[in-house]
Write a protein that holds these residues in place. Structure first.
Motif, PDB file in Angstrom:
ATOM      1  N   TYR A 141       0.833  -1.210   0.000  1.00 54.37           N
ATOM      2  CA  TYR A 141       0.000   0.000   0.000  1.00 54.37           C
ATOM      3  C   TYR A 141       0.866   1.258   0.000  1.00 54.37           C
ATOM      4  N   PHE A 142       1.759   1.374   0.970  1.00 54.57           N
ATOM      5  CA  PHE A 142       2.556   2.593   1.084  1.00 54.57           C
ATOM      6  C   PHE A 142       3.636   2.664   0.006  1.00 54.57           C
ATOM      7  N   LEU A 145       1.494   3.609  -3.247  1.00 55.20           N
ATOM      8  CA  LEU A 145       0.748   4.864  -3.237  1.00 55.20           C
ATOM      9  C   LEU A 145       1.559   6.062  -2.749  1.00 55.20           C
ATOM     10  N   GLU A 146       2.480   5.852  -1.813  1.00 51.08           N
ATOM     11  CA  GLU A 146       3.253   6.969  -1.274  1.00 51.08           C
ATOM     12  C   GLU A 146       4.589   7.155  -1.988  1.00 51.08           C
ATOM     13  N   VAL A 147       5.221   6.051  -2.435  1.00 48.97           N
ATOM     14  CA  VAL A 147       6.510   6.145  -3.117  1.00 48.97           C
ATOM     15  C   VAL A 147       6.320   6.139  -4.634  1.00 48.97           C
ATOM     16  N   ARG A 149       3.404   6.515  -6.370  1.00 48.63           N
ATOM     17  CA  ARG A 149       2.432   7.554  -6.730  1.00 48.63           C
ATOM     18  C   ARG A 149       1.892   7.388  -8.166  1.00 48.63           C
ATOM     19  N   ILE A 281      11.413   1.450   0.078  1.00 47.81           N
ATOM     20  CA  ILE A 281      10.256   1.464   0.967  1.00 47.81           C
ATOM     21  C   ILE A 281      10.544   0.569   2.180  1.00 47.81           C
ATOM     22  N   TYR A 286       5.867   4.325   8.109  1.00 45.87           N
ATOM     23  CA  TYR A 286       4.483   4.780   7.928  1.00 45.87           C
ATOM     24  C   TYR A 286       3.571   4.308   9.062  1.00 45.87           C
ATOM     25  N   SER A 289       0.159   5.782  10.016  1.00 48.44           N
ATOM     26  CA  SER A 289      -0.977   5.671   9.083  1.00 48.44           C
ATOM     27  C   SER A 289      -1.443   4.235   8.873  1.00 48.44           C
TER      28      SER A 289
END
Length: 342
Positions: A141-142, A145-147, A149, A281, A286, A289
Motif C-alpha cells: 500500500y505505502f 501509493l506513497e513512493v 504515486r 520502501i 508509515y 498511518s
C-alpha cells in the motif's frame, strides 16, 4: 495455558545460500509465570517473509541481525493466555514479531522494540493480519501509493507478482485505474495473475526474454516499477522506463541466497536518461498511518475488489521447509504456519 512447555526454533548457525535444516536448533523450555508488566501469548499463526533471510546474516540492516542462539524472529498472531500487563487482557489477540515458537513473553514490545498491537475488532480473518492487513499488505500500500504515486492510466509493473506483497501491489494499482503487468515464474502463475487477479498482462521470467516481453506489453514504457526481485529483472525493467518513471525498491529476492557479492543495478543510467526516480520502501516509516490503510484495504476485501490468497503449513517443525518455499517462490500469495491451539 494447558501446557507447561514451550517449543522454539533458534538460530544455530548463519546460513550460506538457501538455509538448510542444520542451521536450526529445536529447543523445549519450561514456561514460567509472567512477571509484573508481562503477558504470555499462545502463537496461532507464524508469518514467512523473504526479509527473514536478510535478518539471518551477520550485519545489521534496517533492523538488527538475529544473534546465534536467539529464537528465530518472525511476525505472528497470538492469543494472550496469561497477563500481568495492564494493556493486554487475557483472551485478546495480538500481532508482532514474537518469534518462531509456541508461546511468547512480552512486556508490550516485540523482538525489535516495536509495540505489540492488539487486534481489537478484526476486519478480516486473524491470518489476514500477517498478509494483506499486515506488513506485506501495508508495504504494498505505502510503497505503491506513497513512493510510486501512480496516476490512473499509467502502466505499473511489479516483480514477484504472485507473492504476498506483489499480488497486493498489482491489485491496488488496478483499483486505482492503472494498467498492470506482473513478472512471475511459470505459466500457472502467469494465468493466475491475468485470470484471477485481473492483471493486464504477465511476464514469465523462466521462459523468454524479460526485457523483450516488457517492451511488448508496455509499448509506452513503465511509469511505476515495483521491484521485489533485484538482479537481472531489475535491469530489464530499468531498460523500459517511461519518462519521469518511479522505481520502488522493496526487495531483492534474486539476491538473498547469493554466496558471492550482491548484484546491484547495472543499468542505472536509465534513471538519468529518463529523469526517473528510485526510492526504497521500509514500511515502519508509515506506522502512524497503518490503521487508515488497513481500514481502506479491509473495505476492498469486503467488496471483493482485493483477493487475499493464503497457503497454510502446519506445526512448528514445518518452519525450515516453509522458509525455503518462501525464498524460492514455490507458493502463491501469503505462506503461513498454523500452530495447534493447545
Amino acid at each position: 495455558m494447558t501446557s507447561h512447555l514451550n517449543r522454539q526454533i533458534r538460530l544455530h548457525a548463519r546460513p550460506t545460500g538457501l538455509p538448510s535444516d542444520e542451521i536450526w536448533d529445536f529447543v523445549t523450555e519450561t514456561l514460567r509465570e509472567p512477571a509484573n508488566g508481562e503477558f504470555v501469548a499462545k502463537i496461532l499463526y507464524i508469518s514467512l517473509d523473504p526479509a527473514m533471510r536478510v535478518w539471518m546474516n551477520s550485519g545489521d540492516t534496517y533492523v538488527p541481525s538475529i544473534r546465534i542462539g536467539d529464537v528465530m524472529r518472525a511476525s505472528v498472531v497470538a492469543r494472550v493466555v496469561k497477563s500481568r500487563h495492564p494493556g493486554h487482557a487475557v483472551g485478546s489477540h495480538v500481532m508482532g514479531r514474537l518469534g518462531v515458537q509456541e508461546f511468547a513473553y512480552s512486556d508490550g514490545m516485540d523482538m525489535i522494540g516495536q509495540p505489540v498491537v492488539t487486534i481489537d475488532r478484526p476486519q478480516g480473518s486473524l491470518s489476514n493480519y500477517l498478509g494483506v492487513l499486515g506488513v506485506p499488505g501495508l508495504t504494498a500500500y505505502f510503497g505503491l501509493l506513497e513512493v510510486g504515486r501512480p496516476a490512473a492510466g499509467e502502466t505499473v509493473v511489479v516483480s514477484g507478482a504472485t507473492g504476498a506483497v506483489g499480488s497486493v501491489v498489482g491489485q491496488i494499482a488496478r483499483i486505482k485505474g492503472c494498467r498492470v503487468i506482473g513478472i512471475t515464474g511459470g505459466p500457472e502463475k502467469c494465468r493466475y495473475l491475468t485470470e484471477t487477479l485481473g492483471f493486464d498482462g504477465a511476464v514469465d521470467y523462466q521462459n523468454g526474454d524479460v526485457a523483450e516481453n516488457l517492451a511488448r506489453l508496455c509499448p509506452n514504457g513503465i511509469d511505476v516499477y515495483f521491484d521485489n526481485a533485484g538482479g537481472e529483472i531489475l535491469d530489464a525493467a530499468l531498460s523500459k522506463l517511461a519518462m519521469r518513471a518511479r522505481v520502488v525498491l522493496c526487495g531483492a529476492m534474486s539476491q538473498y541466497n547469493n554466496v558471492g557479492p550482491v548484484r546491484g543495478p547495472a543499468n542505472y543510467r536509465a534513471l538519468l536518461v529518463k529523469r526517473a526516480r528510485m526510492e526504497g520502501i521500509i514500511v515502519y516509516d508509515y506506522m502512524a498511518s497503518y490503521e487508515k490503510a488497513r481500514a481502506e484495504m479491509a473495505g476492498w476485501l469486503s467488496e471483493g475488489r482485493l483477493i487475499a490468497r493464503e497457503e497454510m503449513m502446519t506445526g512448528l517443525e514445518s518452519f525450515p521447509e516453509a522458509l525455503r518455499r518462501t525464498l524460492t517462490g514455490t507458493k502463491f500469495g501469503k505462506l503461513l504456519i498454523r500452530l495447534e491451539d493447545r
